[in-house]
Each structure stands twice: as structure tokens, then as C-alpha cells.
Design an enzyme around this catalytic site. Sequence first.
Site, PDB file in Angstrom:
ATOM      1  N   ARG A  28       0.823  -1.249  -0.045  1.00 32.79           N
ATOM      2  CA  ARG A  28      -0.084  -0.036   0.063  1.00 32.79           C
ATOM      3  C   ARG A  28       1.043   1.339  -0.039  1.00 32.79           C
ATOM      4  O   ARG A  28       1.901   1.416   0.598  1.00 32.79           O
ATOM      5  CB  ARG A  28      -1.079  -0.057   1.208  1.00 32.79           C
ATOM      6  CG  ARG A  28      -1.956  -1.323   1.059  1.00 32.79           C
ATOM      7  CD  ARG A  28      -3.010  -0.865   2.267  1.00 32.79           C
ATOM      8  NE  ARG A  28      -3.695  -2.351   2.303  1.00 32.79           N
ATOM      9  CZ  ARG A  28      -4.712  -2.631   1.392  1.00 32.79           C
ATOM     10  NH1 ARG A  28      -5.069  -1.943   0.333  1.00 32.79           N
ATOM     11  NH2 ARG A  28      -5.248  -3.862   1.586  1.00 32.79           N
ATOM     12  N   ASP A  29       0.369   2.160  -0.781  1.00 31.48           N
ATOM     13  CA  ASP A  29       1.390   3.458  -0.807  1.00 31.48           C
ATOM     14  C   ASP A  29       0.923   4.107   0.630  1.00 31.48           C
ATOM     15  O   ASP A  29       0.029   4.306   1.109  1.00 31.48           O
ATOM     16  CB  ASP A  29       0.692   4.417  -1.838  1.00 31.48           C
ATOM     17  CG  ASP A  29       1.522   5.587  -2.232  1.00 31.48           C
ATOM     18  OD1 ASP A  29       2.099   5.426  -3.420  1.00 31.48           O
ATOM     19  OD2 ASP A  29       1.887   6.366  -1.431  1.00 31.48           O
ATOM     20  N   ILE A  30       2.154   4.750   1.121  1.00 28.85           N
ATOM     21  CA  ILE A  30       2.366   5.157   2.414  1.00 28.85           C
ATOM     22  C   ILE A  30       1.542   6.467   2.440  1.00 28.85           C
ATOM     23  O   ILE A  30       1.012   7.142   3.386  1.00 28.85           O
ATOM     24  CB  ILE A  30       3.651   5.577   2.683  1.00 28.85           C
ATOM     25  CG1 ILE A  30       3.692   5.511   4.249  1.00 28.85           C
ATOM     26  CG2 ILE A  30       4.357   6.750   2.094  1.00 28.85           C
ATOM     27  CD1 ILE A  30       5.358   5.663   4.715  1.00 28.85           C
ATOM     28  N   GLU A  94       8.949  10.132  -8.632  1.00 29.47           N
ATOM     29  CA  GLU A  94       9.653  10.507  -7.653  1.00 29.47           C
ATOM     30  C   GLU A  94      10.347   9.351  -6.959  1.00 29.47           C
ATOM     31  O   GLU A  94      11.804   9.676  -6.660  1.00 29.47           O
ATOM     32  CB  GLU A  94       8.752  10.989  -6.259  1.00 29.47           C
ATOM     33  CG  GLU A  94       8.035  12.209  -6.580  1.00 29.47           C
ATOM     34  CD  GLU A  94       7.001  12.471  -5.604  1.00 29.47           C
ATOM     35  OE1 GLU A  94       6.731  11.438  -4.466  1.00 29.47           O
ATOM     36  OE2 GLU A  94       6.087  13.297  -5.736  1.00 29.47           O
ATOM     37  N   VAL A  95      10.036   7.981  -7.394  1.00 26.81           N
ATOM     38  CA  VAL A  95      10.922   6.591  -6.778  1.00 26.81           C
ATOM     39  C   VAL A  95      11.429   5.936  -8.015  1.00 26.81           C
ATOM     40  O   VAL A  95      10.600   5.606  -8.639  1.00 26.81           O
ATOM     41  CB  VAL A  95      10.020   5.874  -6.072  1.00 26.81           C
ATOM     42  CG1 VAL A  95      10.978   4.673  -5.391  1.00 26.81           C
ATOM     43  CG2 VAL A  95       9.577   6.597  -4.705  1.00 26.81           C
ATOM     44  N   HIS A  99       7.350   1.020 -10.820  1.00 25.72           N
ATOM     45  CA  HIS A  99       6.357   0.633 -10.081  1.00 25.72           C
ATOM     46  C   HIS A  99       4.960   1.137 -11.023  1.00 25.72           C
ATOM     47  O   HIS A  99       4.927   2.026 -11.691  1.00 25.72           O
ATOM     48  CB  HIS A  99       6.374   1.411  -8.660  1.00 25.72           C
ATOM     49  CG  HIS A  99       6.463   2.812  -8.756  1.00 25.72           C
ATOM     50  ND1 HIS A  99       7.480   3.553  -8.685  1.00 25.72           N
ATOM     51  CD2 HIS A  99       5.767   3.848  -8.621  1.00 25.72           C
ATOM     52  CE1 HIS A  99       7.470   4.697  -8.814  1.00 25.72           C
ATOM     53  NE2 HIS A  99       6.350   5.042  -8.823  1.00 25.72           N
ATOM     54  N   HIS A 101       1.029   1.968 -10.114  1.00 26.46           N
ATOM     55  CA  HIS A 101      -0.069   2.546  -9.035  1.00 26.46           C
ATOM     56  C   HIS A 101      -1.455   1.955  -9.451  1.00 26.46           C
ATOM     57  O   HIS A 101      -1.481   2.079 -10.658  1.00 26.46           O
ATOM     58  CB  HIS A 101      -0.263   4.231  -9.202  1.00 26.46           C
ATOM     59  CG  HIS A 101       1.022   5.085  -8.904  1.00 26.46           C
ATOM     60  ND1 HIS A 101       1.144   5.574  -7.568  1.00 26.46           N
ATOM     61  CD2 HIS A 101       2.045   5.556  -9.412  1.00 26.46           C
ATOM     62  CE1 HIS A 101       2.345   6.280  -7.435  1.00 26.46           C
ATOM     63  NE2 HIS A 101       3.049   6.145  -8.656  1.00 26.46           N
TER      64      HIS A 101
HETATM   65  P1  AMP Z   1       5.813   8.080  -8.297  1.00 30.02           P
HETATM   66  O1  AMP Z   1       5.762   9.480  -8.065  1.00 30.02           O
HETATM   67  O2  AMP Z   1       5.214   7.476  -9.290  1.00 30.02           O
HETATM   68  O3  AMP Z   1       7.544   7.888  -8.233  1.00 30.02           O
HETATM   69  O4  AMP Z   1       5.352   7.527  -6.836  1.00 30.02           O
HETATM   70  C1  AMP Z   1       6.204   7.194  -5.819  1.00 30.02           C
HETATM   71  C2  AMP Z   1       5.092   6.728  -4.752  1.00 30.02           C
HETATM   72  O5  AMP Z   1       5.839   6.023  -3.625  1.00 30.02           O
HETATM   73  C3  AMP Z   1       4.365   7.798  -4.147  1.00 30.02           C
HETATM   74  O6  AMP Z   1       2.966   7.813  -4.191  1.00 30.02           O
HETATM   75  C4  AMP Z   1       4.637   7.786  -2.649  1.00 30.02           C
HETATM   76  O7  AMP Z   1       3.683   8.114  -1.674  1.00 30.02           O
HETATM   77  C5  AMP Z   1       4.904   6.164  -2.398  1.00 30.02           C
HETATM   78  N1  AMP Z   1       6.156   5.923  -1.561  1.00 30.02           N
HETATM   79  C6  AMP Z   1       7.387   6.585  -1.213  1.00 30.02           C
HETATM   80  N2  AMP Z   1       7.796   6.015  -0.112  1.00 30.02           N
HETATM   81  C7  AMP Z   1       7.045   4.906   0.295  1.00 30.02           C
HETATM   82  C8  AMP Z   1       7.060   4.150   1.403  1.00 30.02           C
HETATM   83  N3  AMP Z   1       8.139   4.040   2.257  1.00 30.02           N
HETATM   84  N4  AMP Z   1       6.003   3.177   1.661  1.00 30.02           N
HETATM   85  C9  AMP Z   1       5.099   3.118   0.779  1.00 30.02           C
HETATM   86  N5  AMP Z   1       4.868   4.002  -0.312  1.00 30.02           N
HETATM   87  C10 AMP Z   1       5.963   4.949  -0.601  1.00 30.02           C
END
Ligand code: AMP
Length: 113
Positions: A28-30, A94-95, A99, A101
Site C-alpha cells: 500500500r502507498d504510504i 519520484e521513486v 512501479h 500505481h
Molecule cells: P511516483 O511519483 O510514481 O514515483 O510514486 C512514488 C510513490 O511511492 C508515491 O505515491 C509515494 O507516496 C510512495 N512511497 C514513497 N515511499 C513509500 C514507502 N516507504 N512506502 C510506501 N509508499 C511509498
Amino acid sequence: MDCIFCKIISGEIPAEIIHRDDEIVAFRDINPEAPVHLLIVPVKHIETITDIDTEDQNLVGRMVFVAKQLCEQEGISESGFRMVLNCREHGGQEVYHLHIHVLGGRAMRWPPG
Ligand code: AMP
């Protein structure tokens, strides 16, 4: 490797993991943007969708299939959902660990911002 999703996959950082197999983990997204907000990630560290190789095609297909199964499990298959894959700066990534969503449990708007 200093990657937050690799650390979730290895168990170094906690997350609510809802699927795990040899190739794919989902959690689950945090910071959920909808009542259901899941992230489906490959165990293999691939930075973004433009980095996939020929050999990764089945993996990405399996990510979509796992996402579809999790939508059934979460009860959002009938109402619908959105699958999103953000790529690099203009995509709002961002990450930098590939992934998908899955967002559901409410109506989405279009176009996205
Ligand atoms: P993106 O902008 O597509 O890279 O999305 C990265 C997602 O990772 C965002 O929706 C964040 O809320 C989520 N995220 C970041 N750190 C964590 C974490 N530790 N656990 C779960 N989700 C995370």
C-alpha cells in the site's frame, strides 16, 4: 543500493505488503491518493519504464496481471480503477524503481494534472 523500494522488498523498511512472489511485490502507498492505492513493483531494480529490456517484457506483463488480481481482491474491479505508471521528470516520477500505481475506491478525473 540506496533505493526505498528495494529496502521495502528486502524488509529493511516496513510496508503493508499485500503480494509477494519471486518477481513481484505489491504494497500500500504510504501517502494514499484514493481509498485504495497500491504499488506493484518488480523485485529486480529497474529505474523506470524506459530502462526495460527485451527480457523484461513478460515481467511487466506479470505486473499488470498481479495488479488486476489485486483489484479483484480489493473489491474495485467492478467499480473500476486507474493504473498509472509515471516516467521521469515530466511523468512526475519520484521513486526511481519501476512501479505501477493502482488507484480505486473513488471516481477519478481526466485529464490528470
Ligand atoms: P511516483 O511519483 O510514481 O514515483 O510514486 C512514488 C510513490 O511511492 C508515491 O505515491 C509515494 O507516496 C510512495 N512511497 C514513497 N515511499 C513509500 C514507502 N516507504 N512506502 C510506501 N509508499 C511509498
